[in-house]
Design a protein around this motif. Structure first.
Motif, PDB file in Angstrom:
ATOM      1  N   THR A 170       0.826  -1.215   0.000  1.00  8.02           N
ATOM      2  CA  THR A 170       0.000   0.000   0.000  1.00  8.02           C
ATOM      3  C   THR A 170       0.857   1.261   0.000  1.00  8.02           C
ATOM      4  N   LEU A 171       2.097   1.146   0.452  1.00  9.24           N
ATOM      5  CA  LEU A 171       3.018   2.288   0.478  1.00  9.24           C
ATOM      6  C   LEU A 171       3.952   2.304  -0.732  1.00  9.24           C
ATOM      7  N   GLY A 172       3.804   1.316  -1.613  1.00  7.21           N
ATOM      8  CA  GLY A 172       4.664   1.245  -2.787  1.00  7.21           C
ATOM      9  C   GLY A 172       5.919   0.435  -2.588  1.00  7.21           C
ATOM     10  N   ILE A 173       5.994  -0.313  -1.500  1.00  2.09           N
ATOM     11  CA  ILE A 173       7.157  -1.166  -1.223  1.00  2.09           C
ATOM     12  C   ILE A 173       6.941  -2.511  -1.904  1.00  2.09           C
ATOM     13  N   PHE A 174       7.910  -2.941  -2.724  1.00  2.00           N
ATOM     14  CA  PHE A 174       7.852  -4.271  -3.316  1.00  2.00           C
ATOM     15  C   PHE A 174       8.095  -5.290  -2.217  1.00  2.00           C
ATOM     16  N   ALA A 175       7.407  -6.435  -2.290  1.00  2.00           N
ATOM     17  CA  ALA A 175       7.538  -7.445  -1.246  1.00  2.00           C
ATOM     18  C   ALA A 175       7.631  -8.843  -1.846  1.00  2.00           C
ATOM     19  N   VAL A 176       8.326  -9.704  -1.122  1.00  2.00           N
ATOM     20  CA  VAL A 176       8.437 -11.111  -1.496  1.00  2.00           C
ATOM     21  C   VAL A 176       7.802 -11.938  -0.393  1.00  2.00           C
ATOM     22  N   TRP A 177       6.768 -12.680  -0.770  1.00  2.00           N
ATOM     23  CA  TRP A 177       6.079 -13.555   0.180  1.00  2.00           C
ATOM     24  C   TRP A 177       6.848 -14.861   0.273  1.00  2.00           C
ATOM     25  N   PHE A 178       7.408 -15.133   1.453  1.00  2.00           N
ATOM     26  CA  PHE A 178       8.104 -16.387   1.728  1.00  2.00           C
ATOM     27  C   PHE A 178       7.051 -17.374   2.215  1.00  2.00           C
ATOM     28  N   ASN A 179       6.674 -18.313   1.353  1.00  2.89           N
ATOM     29  CA  ASN A 179       5.597 -19.242   1.646  1.00  2.89           C
ATOM     30  C   ASN A 179       6.073 -20.693   1.519  1.00  2.89           C
ATOM     31  N   PRO A 180       6.792 -21.184   2.531  1.00  3.49           N
ATOM     32  CA  PRO A 180       7.285 -22.564   2.454  1.00  3.49           C
ATOM     33  C   PRO A 180       6.217 -23.601   2.825  1.00  3.49           C
TER      34      PRO A 180
END
Length: 171
Positions: free
Chosen positions: A131-141
């Protein structure tokens, strides 16, 4: 020697179940636990990011441990020197929400486009930073579920995360 500029010069990591195994039923700071566990492959990812010259920061919603206790637990896991800054409830007085991430951006004096967040909680680690424009990586093991759009992607192992950063650096 010229400074190497990377996309996402600052990488934020969630702590529990992203860097070190969390047991939410425990009510004492992790540094006091008999045994601490690190997430498989995280040491290689942190070493790669450190060697690339990126700033590595811990952004955790942990409320039991203060910054010194978190640093103590990280030291027990072998990560004492990896994180240049630690943001937690006890030193920000903010739950992990938009204000928490705004605080980090302001404190580090960086824009959202310079930051990447890695975490296992889809809402707090992915959706809110987005929502703030930060790219994110979802770590979903824990499942094969993959979510991806212009502001986030999914990895299922730390090896995949390292591959993601290596591919970023080639572009």
């Amino acid at each position: 020697m010229p400074e190497i500029l990377h996309r996402y010069s600052t990488v934020l990591f969630d702590w529990g179940d992203t860097v070190m195994r969390d047991y939410p039923e425990r009510t004492t700071p992790m540094v006091e636990w008999d045994k601490v566990e690190v997430i498989e492959g995280i040491a290689d990812v942190l070493a790669f990011l450190h060697a690339s010259g990126r700033r590595i920061v811990l952004a955790t919603s942990a409320a039991i441990s203060d910054e010194n206790q978190i640093r103590g637990a990280l030291a027990r896991g072998g990560f004492a020197a990896c994180f240049s800054r630690i943001y937690c409830f006890k030193n920000t007085n903010l739950p992990k929400g938009e204000d928490f991430y705004r605080h980090i951006l302001n404190d580090l004096n960086i824009s959202a486009s310079e930051v990447l967040m890695v975490g296992d909680g889809f809402e707090k680690d992915i959706q809110i930073p987005n929502t703030l424009g930060i790219f994110a990586v979802w770590f979903n093991p824990k499942s094969n579920e993959t979510r991806k759009n212009e502001l986030h992607t999914t990895v299922h192992s730390m090896k995949e995360l390292q591959d993601f950063f290596e591919a970023l650096d080639k572009n």
